[in-house]
Design an enzyme around this catalytic site. Structure first.
Site, PDB file in Angstrom:
ATOM      1  N   ARG A 178       9.780   4.914  -7.468  1.00  0.00           N
ATOM      2  CA  ARG A 178       8.446   4.666  -6.920  1.00  0.00           C
ATOM      3  C   ARG A 178       8.015   3.213  -7.088  1.00  0.00           C
ATOM      4  O   ARG A 178       6.835   2.910  -7.224  1.00  0.00           O
ATOM      5  CB  ARG A 178       7.416   5.583  -7.592  1.00  0.00           C
ATOM      6  CG  ARG A 178       7.637   7.060  -7.374  1.00  0.00           C
ATOM      7  CD  ARG A 178       7.559   7.423  -5.908  1.00  0.00           C
ATOM      8  NE  ARG A 178       7.501   8.863  -5.684  1.00  0.00           N
ATOM      9  CZ  ARG A 178       7.540   9.440  -4.512  1.00  0.00           C
ATOM     10  NH1 ARG A 178       7.662   8.697  -3.427  1.00  0.00           N
ATOM     11  NH2 ARG A 178       7.469  10.744  -4.386  1.00  0.00           N
ATOM     12  N   SER A 179       8.959   2.307  -7.085  1.00  0.00           N
ATOM     13  CA  SER A 179       8.639   0.890  -7.251  1.00  0.00           C
ATOM     14  C   SER A 179       8.220   0.234  -5.948  1.00  0.00           C
ATOM     15  O   SER A 179       7.656  -0.866  -5.954  1.00  0.00           O
ATOM     16  CB  SER A 179       9.849   0.144  -7.818  1.00  0.00           C
ATOM     17  OG  SER A 179      10.937   0.215  -6.913  1.00  0.00           O
ATOM     18  N   GLY A 191      15.330  -1.483  -7.376  1.00  0.00           N
ATOM     19  CA  GLY A 191      14.031  -1.135  -7.951  1.00  0.00           C
ATOM     20  C   GLY A 191      14.094   0.204  -8.648  1.00  0.00           C
ATOM     21  O   GLY A 191      15.012   0.999  -8.432  1.00  0.00           O
ATOM     22  N   ALA A 215      20.424   7.825   5.911  1.00  0.00           N
ATOM     23  CA  ALA A 215      19.897   8.585   4.775  1.00  0.00           C
ATOM     24  C   ALA A 215      21.058   9.260   4.063  1.00  0.00           C
ATOM     25  O   ALA A 215      21.724  10.126   4.627  1.00  0.00           O
ATOM     26  CB  ALA A 215      18.886   9.620   5.262  1.00  0.00           C
ATOM     27  N   ARG A 218       7.069   6.792   8.068  1.00  0.00           N
ATOM     28  CA  ARG A 218       6.913   5.346   7.940  1.00  0.00           C
ATOM     29  C   ARG A 218       7.775   4.577   8.929  1.00  0.00           C
ATOM     30  O   ARG A 218       7.477   3.430   9.249  1.00  0.00           O
ATOM     31  CB  ARG A 218       7.293   4.892   6.519  1.00  0.00           C
ATOM     32  CG  ARG A 218       6.272   5.155   5.452  1.00  0.00           C
ATOM     33  CD  ARG A 218       6.506   4.229   4.278  1.00  0.00           C
ATOM     34  NE  ARG A 218       7.885   4.189   3.827  1.00  0.00           N
ATOM     35  CZ  ARG A 218       8.327   4.718   2.692  1.00  0.00           C
ATOM     36  NH1 ARG A 218       7.495   5.379   1.914  1.00  0.00           N
ATOM     37  NH2 ARG A 218       9.594   4.607   2.351  1.00  0.00           N
ATOM     38  N   HIS A 220       9.225   9.384   4.354  1.00  0.00           N
ATOM     39  CA  HIS A 220      10.080   8.293   4.828  1.00  0.00           C
ATOM     40  C   HIS A 220      10.139   8.281   6.355  1.00  0.00           C
ATOM     41  O   HIS A 220      10.063   7.221   6.983  1.00  0.00           O
ATOM     42  CB  HIS A 220      11.495   8.439   4.255  1.00  0.00           C
ATOM     43  CG  HIS A 220      11.633   7.899   2.860  1.00  0.00           C
ATOM     44  ND1 HIS A 220      12.413   6.818   2.559  1.00  0.00           N
ATOM     45  CD2 HIS A 220      11.059   8.271   1.691  1.00  0.00           C
ATOM     46  CE1 HIS A 220      12.343   6.558   1.267  1.00  0.00           C
ATOM     47  NE2 HIS A 220      11.530   7.436   0.723  1.00  0.00           N
TER      48      HIS A 220
END
Length: 403
Positions: free
Chosen positions: A236-237, A233, A257, A278, A275
């Site tokens: 920011r997709s 992607g 990461a 979430r 991140h």
């Protein structure tokens, strides 16, 4: 033990009354769902959908033989209709077990939110677990039915609303690859149709239309979860969210990461913090670009975010940004690093979800090093995509399956 799903939707149903959202507007036919209610062998009714007698009749069943009606929602939950002729609905206290005249045994399961879960054991020993919306079993440390009882044959729960509940059950051995996991209490948070079924399949679950009858323990087409998935992607997709969603119903995920830390960069720190917030609390994090040892070792699922940053580190290590170094062995050194990673992905026995940027649709970089990075990342995506069972492209938050 046969069950009939009189409803599979959230307490308000789907579509919700007077809701103008896109999900409700398109929830028709098999995707229209009444409040979840479960009829077991025509004898036990778990929860009540509006008009249960008509719902049963539409499914070719009758509720005339129901001997026990159990409610799973808390006392201040949604209003329910008590049809004439049925036994008075009850809520079983946590941990209590009752025997029904039909030969079924029902045990109340403690939850981490208001409500009651029910474990139902049929006359032949088949076992199912039913959880109300927004809940997960509390205090699981062994299979939910007790040590040595093995996994459930069927589990019905709010898969999309509480994926961590499924993760807990998997971690406790109560759900395995042979368990039929049904997503119920379906609400308008997810578009119905293909997107709903795609998200459930990614969690190893499925949804069925209202009125469906199933034999517990007789389903053998459990979704085959891919071992390797590549999520592509643009910026920011929503590609990272899509990747995280694919593993949030599994315990003990290792989040890899590849970006590391950047001293003094407040924007980068904010991105990293977002991140972390979430991720489920049970996930662990490793900040490293040394991916091959992780891929070749045994262990829990890996979520690698992202390959573009891994490639940046690899190009740093071989001096690929310099034209002179690139032409004097740097290109070959980078190719060797990429080949080693691709081979590790091909041979891994771990479940892997890897995130990468799709850069081919952007403008042509103005510098030779920028074009070099773009080309190398495109080739890396192609090589890794060839080794993955699933490849998806995320555009505007929508996941488009490519493989």
């Amino acid at each position: 033990m046969e069950i009939t799903l009189l409803g599979t939707g959230a307490p308000e149903g789907l579509p919700r009354p007077d809701c103008p959202c896109a999900s409700c507007a398109t929830a028709s036919g098999d995707e229209a769902r009444a409040a979840t209610a479960l009829l077991v062998d025509g004898a036990v009714l778990l929860d009540l959908t509006p008009g249960p007698a008509f719902a049963a009749a539409r499914a070719g069943r009758s509720i005339a033989g129901v001997r026990q009606v159990l409610l799973s929602h808390p006392h201040d939950g949604p209003a329910v209709e008590f049809p004439a002729g049925l036994p008075a609905p009850v809520r079983v206290p946590d941990g209590r077990e009752l025997s029904v005249i039909s030969g079924h045994r029902v045990r109340a399961v403690a939850l981490d939110a208001p409500g009651t879960g029910y474990e139902v054991t049929g006359p032949e020993g088949e076992r199912l677990l039913y959880l109300p919306p927004g809940t997960a079993p509390a205090g699981l440390s062994a299979p939910a039915g007790g040590p040595g009882s093995g996994p459930y044959d069927m589990v019905l729960l709010d898969v999309l609303g509480r994926p961590d509940a499924l993760a807990r059950l998997r971690g406790a051995g109560a759900v395995t690859a042979t368990t039929d996991v049904l997503g119920v209490h379906v609400d308008h948070d997810v578009p119905p149709g293909p997107e709903l079924h795609r998200r459930l399949a990614a969690a190893g679950a499925r949804a069925v239309p209202d009125g469906t009858s199933l034999v517990v323990g007789d389903y053998h087409a459990v979704p085959d979860l891919p071992r390797r998935t590549l999520v592509l992607g643009g910026a920011r997709s929503g590609k990272s969210v899509e990747a995280e969603r694919r593993l949030e119903s599994f315990p003990d995920v290792l989040y890899v990461a590849t970006g590391g830390t950047r001293e003094g960069d407040a924007d980068w720190a904010a991105r990293v913090a977002l991140h972390r917030e979430r991720r489920p609390g049970s996930w662990r994090t490793a900040e490293t670009c040394d991916l091959v040892p992780l891929l070749t070792a045994d262990g829990p699922p890996l979520l690698i975010d992202c390959l573009a940053l891994w490639l940046t580190d690899a190009m740093d290590s071989v001096g690929a940004w310099s034209d002179a170094t690139w032409h004097d062995g740097g290109e070959e050194a980078l190719a060797a690093r990429v080949a080693e990673l691709v081979a590790a992905v091909r041979g891994t026995r771990r479940t892997v979800v890897a995130v990468s940027n799709e850069v081919g649709s952007g403008v042509v970089p103005a510098t030779a090093s920028g074009r070099r990075f773009r080309d190398a990342l495109g080739r890396l995506n192609v090589a890794l995509g060839a080794q993955c069972e699933q490849v998806v492209l995320v555009v505007a938050g929508q996941a488009l399956p490519l493989r």
